[in-house]
Design a protein around this motif. Structure first.
Motif, PDB file in Angstrom:
ATOM      1  N   UNK A 238       0.886  -1.069  -0.070  1.00 41.40           N
ATOM      2  CA  UNK A 238      -0.090   0.197   0.065  1.00 41.40           C
ATOM      3  C   UNK A 238       0.949   1.293   0.294  1.00 41.40           C
ATOM      4  N   UNK A 239       0.900   2.022  -0.849  1.00 45.44           N
ATOM      5  CA  UNK A 239       1.294   3.930  -1.274  1.00 45.44           C
ATOM      6  C   UNK A 239      -0.569   4.529  -0.488  1.00 45.44           C
ATOM      7  N   UNK A 240       0.577   5.701  -0.779  1.00 44.97           N
ATOM      8  CA  UNK A 240      -1.267   6.697  -1.279  1.00 44.97           C
ATOM      9  C   UNK A 240       0.253   8.161  -1.016  1.00 44.97           C
ATOM     10  N   UNK A 241      -0.770   9.296  -1.447  1.00 45.36           N
ATOM     11  CA  UNK A 241      -0.162  10.581  -2.109  1.00 45.36           C
ATOM     12  C   UNK A 241      -1.678  11.514  -1.704  1.00 45.36           C
ATOM     13  N   UNK A 242      -0.510  12.678  -1.596  1.00 45.99           N
ATOM     14  CA  UNK A 242      -2.147  13.843  -0.955  1.00 45.99           C
ATOM     15  C   UNK A 242      -1.907  14.384  -2.327  1.00 45.99           C
ATOM     16  N   UNK A 243      -2.486  15.024  -2.631  1.00 51.24           N
ATOM     17  CA  UNK A 243      -2.451  15.756  -3.662  1.00 51.24           C
ATOM     18  C   UNK A 243      -3.379  17.408  -3.735  1.00 51.24           C
ATOM     19  N   UNK A 244      -2.391  18.852  -4.017  1.00 50.10           N
ATOM     20  CA  UNK A 244      -3.152  19.733  -3.831  1.00 50.10           C
ATOM     21  C   UNK A 244      -4.825  20.413  -4.687  1.00 50.10           C
ATOM     22  N   UNK A 245      -5.324  20.784  -4.648  1.00 49.02           N
ATOM     23  CA  UNK A 245      -6.117  21.060  -5.981  1.00 49.02           C
ATOM     24  C   UNK A 245      -6.348  22.461  -5.609  1.00 49.02           C
TER      25      UNK A 245
ATOM     26  N   UNK B  11      -9.799  23.643 -12.612  1.00 47.99           N
ATOM     27  CA  UNK B  11      -8.837  23.038 -11.330  1.00 47.99           C
ATOM     28  C   UNK B  11      -7.888  22.611 -12.175  1.00 47.99           C
ATOM     29  N   UNK B  12      -6.593  22.797 -10.993  1.00 50.29           N
ATOM     30  CA  UNK B  12      -5.343  22.078 -11.460  1.00 50.29           C
ATOM     31  C   UNK B  12      -4.784  21.788  -9.906  1.00 50.29           C
ATOM     32  N   UNK B  13      -4.072  21.035 -10.727  1.00 53.13           N
ATOM     33  CA  UNK B  13      -2.833  20.155  -9.196  1.00 53.13           C
ATOM     34  C   UNK B  13      -1.823  20.859  -8.958  1.00 53.13           C
TER      35      UNK B  13
ATOM     36  N   UNK C  23       3.194  18.102  -0.384  1.00 48.79           N
ATOM     37  CA  UNK C  23       3.415  19.845   0.053  1.00 48.79           C
ATOM     38  C   UNK C  23       4.041  20.025  -0.709  1.00 48.79           C
ATOM     39  N   UNK C  24       4.803  19.768  -1.933  1.00 51.44           N
ATOM     40  CA  UNK C  24       5.654  20.152  -2.911  1.00 51.44           C
ATOM     41  C   UNK C  24       4.998  20.110  -4.426  1.00 51.44           C
ATOM     42  N   UNK C  25       5.495  21.967  -4.418  1.00 47.29           N
ATOM     43  CA  UNK C  25       4.906  22.798  -5.362  1.00 47.29           C
ATOM     44  C   UNK C  25       5.193  21.836  -6.787  1.00 47.29           C
ATOM     45  N   UNK C  26       4.477  21.218  -7.861  1.00 45.12           N
ATOM     46  CA  UNK C  26       4.463  21.245  -8.678  1.00 45.12           C
ATOM     47  C   UNK C  26       4.080  21.975  -9.922  1.00 45.12           C
ATOM     48  N   UNK C  27       4.290  21.418 -11.250  1.00 50.67           N
ATOM     49  CA  UNK C  27       3.262  22.509 -11.962  1.00 50.67           C
ATOM     50  C   UNK C  27       3.159  21.667 -13.523  1.00 50.67           C
ATOM     51  N   UNK C  28       2.992  21.361 -14.608  1.00 48.60           N
ATOM     52  CA  UNK C  28       2.647  20.590 -15.747  1.00 48.60           C
ATOM     53  C   UNK C  28       3.553  20.765 -16.787  1.00 48.60           C
TER      54      UNK C  28
ATOM     55  N   UNK D  15       4.688  13.011 -11.235  1.00 43.91           N
ATOM     56  CA  UNK D  15       4.884  14.312 -12.485  1.00 43.91           C
ATOM     57  C   UNK D  15       3.628  14.623 -12.868  1.00 43.91           C
ATOM     58  N   UNK D  16       3.160  15.778 -13.580  1.00 42.88           N
ATOM     59  CA  UNK D  16       2.351  16.365 -14.348  1.00 42.88           C
ATOM     60  C   UNK D  16       2.595  16.191 -15.665  1.00 42.88           C
ATOM     61  N   UNK D  17       1.558  15.983 -16.225  1.00 38.84           N
ATOM     62  CA  UNK D  17       1.230  15.816 -17.811  1.00 38.84           C
ATOM     63  C   UNK D  17       1.321  17.217 -18.456  1.00 38.84           C
ATOM     64  N   UNK D  18       1.044  17.630 -20.069  1.00 37.04           N
ATOM     65  CA  UNK D  18       0.906  18.383 -19.733  1.00 37.04           C
ATOM     66  C   UNK D  18      -0.629  18.755 -19.489  1.00 37.04           C
ATOM     67  N   UNK D  19      -1.127  18.031 -19.539  1.00 38.01           N
ATOM     68  CA  UNK D  19      -2.924  18.489 -19.164  1.00 38.01           C
ATOM     69  C   UNK D  19      -3.108  18.412 -18.193  1.00 38.01           C
ATOM     70  N   UNK D  20      -2.183  17.967 -17.220  1.00 42.32           N
ATOM     71  CA  UNK D  20      -2.170  18.021 -15.481  1.00 42.32           C
ATOM     72  C   UNK D  20      -2.631  16.822 -15.042  1.00 42.32           C
ATOM     73  N   UNK D  21      -2.516  15.720 -15.667  1.00 41.71           N
ATOM     74  CA  UNK D  21      -3.189  14.784 -14.944  1.00 41.71           C
ATOM     75  C   UNK D  21      -1.728  14.295 -14.329  1.00 41.71           C
ATOM     76  N   UNK D  22      -2.328  12.920 -13.148  1.00 40.40           N
ATOM     77  CA  UNK D  22      -0.849  12.738 -12.521  1.00 40.40           C
ATOM     78  C   UNK D  22      -0.561  11.255 -12.684  1.00 40.40           C
TER      79      UNK D  22
END
Length: 421
Positions: free
Chosen positions: A83-90, A154-156, A161-166, A178-185
């Motif tokens: 099991x693993x988990x990640x938390x994204x900020x929308x 909306x966008x991630x 807690x680590x800033x990320x962009x497409x 990583x974030x794709x160009x369309x913003x998918x994780x």
């Protein structure tokens, strides 16, 4: 690099143990010779090194593929499971932000699992759950159950807690995000050091596939038929190349005219790889058996010609003068002096030519071949059946090695004077 480092470490360790421990406990009569360094007769294969070398290759192969034939403590670290988990900020279009957690169940490839339940939460970004196979990268459509989606602006903006962009990538405790160009994780858990079966299957998988094909065949033909066709093409192409190449080499070594006439042709064609001739051979001879044998013939021809020429040029002039002084004629010198003294070089060239032919047969069978080891390898590679590819490579190598051993035995029997003055 890690695999290479392991191989080098085992090689050095085995050499030290054999050199300073094993050899100290037995008598080495070779060391009693006056000259050993540079003396070919003083160098023979160390059987201990041969056995350790094969075991080392098997150990590395099994270790980095998680083979069941090895105890688990010898396995390299495998891909993450569990099991693993990640938390994204929308972030919504109006600047509001909300966090959501994605629970990920990472399972072994081919294993069936059930997605665990998770509470969606109260914010506009909802918690989610998913499953994925270990050693893979997956795209997470995080907003499929969110109240505010990417279509709404909306966008991630952060993961754990680590800033990320497409287009950007961040490392988190669970793996790489990583974030794709369309913003998918896009999420990749730690891969470990083991090879994915699609790249390198375990030894037992290759053995299992070998037994399966040996019993049921492959693409309508038995395994022996595939290997037999490849062997037939190689032997016929090699024999034809030797029949033409050896007399050509003798003529170049004995006649200035022949040497001047054919030397530019031989030296021009020698560095041309046989694979480069495939289109021309297809145009000239078609895609049938004739074209394949012609390609193998050309692969062996120049090597055999150069080997025969080198053998003739290497005959000591003192032997020729001695034969003339004893009244020998040119045919007698050819039969009793030149041919016997050139045979060692010809056998060496034959072994090289046979190896080149085996390397070329795979490419020769690319062209409309219905049977053959090369065809079997290439068809399997198109469907990513790596176990069949490796099985074919091993079989070709074993057959080639067996032929080389037979040629060495024939050389010892036919040319017992090799290496003697």
């Amino acid at each position: 690099m890690i695999i290479l480092a392991v191989y080098v470490a085992i090689f050095v360790g085995s050499f030290i143990v054999t050199k300073f421990l094993v050899h100290k406990t037995r008598r080495d009569f070779t060391s009693l010779k006056t000259v050993t360094f540079g003396d070919e007769s003083a160098v023979s294969p160390n059987r201990v090194a041969s056995v350790v070398s094969i075991l080392t290759l098997f150990l590395i192969w099994g270790s980095f593929t998680g083979s069941k034939l090895l105890p688990s403590f010898l396995h390299a670290p495998g891909p993450t499971t569990g099991e693993a988990e990640l938390t994204y900020t929308l972030e919504a279009e109006d600047g509001r932000r909300d966090d959501a957690t994605i629970a990920i169940l990472i399972h072994k490839h081919g294993e069936e699992v059930t997605e665990p339940a998770i509470e969606p939460g109260d914010g506009f970004a909802k918690n989610d759950v998913m499953t994925m196979a270990s050693g893979r990268t997956t795209t997470i459509i995080f907003d499929k159950n969110d109240e505010i989606t990417r279509k709404m602006g909306a966008k991630v903006v952060a993961v754990d807690g680590k800033p990320i962009a497409p287009g950007q990538t961040v490392e988190i405790d669970a793996g790489t995000v990583s974030l794709s160009d369309k913003g998918a994780i896009q999420f990749a858990p730690p891969l470990g050091l083991q090879m994915d079966p699609i790249w390198l299957p375990a030894p037992e998988s290759v053995v299992s596939r070998f037994v399966e094909i040996l019993k049921s065949g492959y693409r309508g033909s038995t395994l022996l038929e595939h290997l037999g066709y490849s062997l037939f093409r190689v032997v016929v192409g090699f024999v034809c190349g030797a029949i033409v190449g050896i007399p050509l080499g003798y003529a170049m070594g004995l006649s200035n005219w022949f040497r001047g006439w054919f030397d530019p042709i031989v030296e021009f064609m020698r560095p041309v790889p046989p694979l480069a001739l495939i289109p021309l051979v297809i145009i000239w001879a078609g895609i049938g058996e004739t074209g394949k044998i012609i390609l193998l013939f050309l692969a062996a021809l120049w090597i055999m010609a150069i080997a025969a020429r080198s053998g003739v040029s290497g005959v000591r002039i003192t032997k020729i003068h001695a034969a003339y002084s004893l009244g020998a004629t040119k045919p007698q010198i050819m039969r009793h002096v030149i041919v016997p003294n050139s045979l060692p070089d010809i056998f060496t060239g034959a072994r090289v030519a046979m190896g080149v032919c085996w390397g070329t047969v795979v490419a020769a069978e690319l062209v409309a071949a219905e049977k053959g080891a090369g065809m079997m390898i290439m068809v399997a590679s198109k469907f990513q059946l790596t176990d069949i590819v490796i099985m074919g490579i091993i079989l070709i190598g074993l057959i080639g090695f067996g032929i080389d051993i037979l040629m060495r035995m024939a050389e010892k029997w036919l040319v017992p004077w090799k290496g003697r003055a």
